[in-house]
Design a protein around this motif. Sequence first.
Motif, short mmCIF file in Angstrom:
data_model
loop_
_atom_site.label_atom_id
_atom_site.label_comp_id
_atom_site.label_asym_id
_atom_site.label_seq_id
_atom_site.Cartn_x
_atom_site.Cartn_y
_atom_site.Cartn_z
N GLY A 145 0.80 -1.21 0.00
CA GLY A 145 0.00 0.00 0.00
C GLY A 145 0.84 1.27 0.00
O GLY A 145 0.47 2.26 -0.61
N LYS B 185 2.43 1.32 -3.60
CA LYS B 185 1.43 1.28 -4.66
C LYS B 185 1.70 0.18 -5.69
O LYS B 185 1.15 0.15 -6.75
N THR B 186 2.61 -0.73 -5.35
CA THR B 186 2.87 -1.91 -6.17
C THR B 186 2.99 -3.11 -5.25
O THR B 186 3.32 -2.97 -4.07
#
Length: 132
Positions: A123, A126-127
Amino acid sequence: MFTYVLGILMVTMVAQAAFGWFQIKRMYQSIEDLKKAYRHTPNLLAIGTAKSGLTFRPGVIVLVVVNESDEIVDYYEMKGRTVFSRFNQKNDYIGCPACSVTALMKRKNDKAAFASALEQISGKRKTAVCPC
């Protein structure tokens, strides 16, 4: 007799609250120490938890520090059923890729706590941490 039992119950409840407060204080101090140690680095700190549920397995709290190449830099684990549990460093997992550590773990709660820490890291980045 009733007041004697009630008094003992009250003393044990106050002792449980005090010991719980000390455990939470130790936990937050460990988190702050890790934050200070890795403050000016690109490493990410994540906290994973897994409750024991209805079974008698111990609950687990995991502190994981992962670098940019998804290697574990630091790994601490608090496991136990009582308020006397403390964080212990697991040197077996340090230096291993985050994807392969789950295979080394034997208990379901350990895997669940580590998975929740990896989700937290994913989180933040973002990957996905583990593309496998």
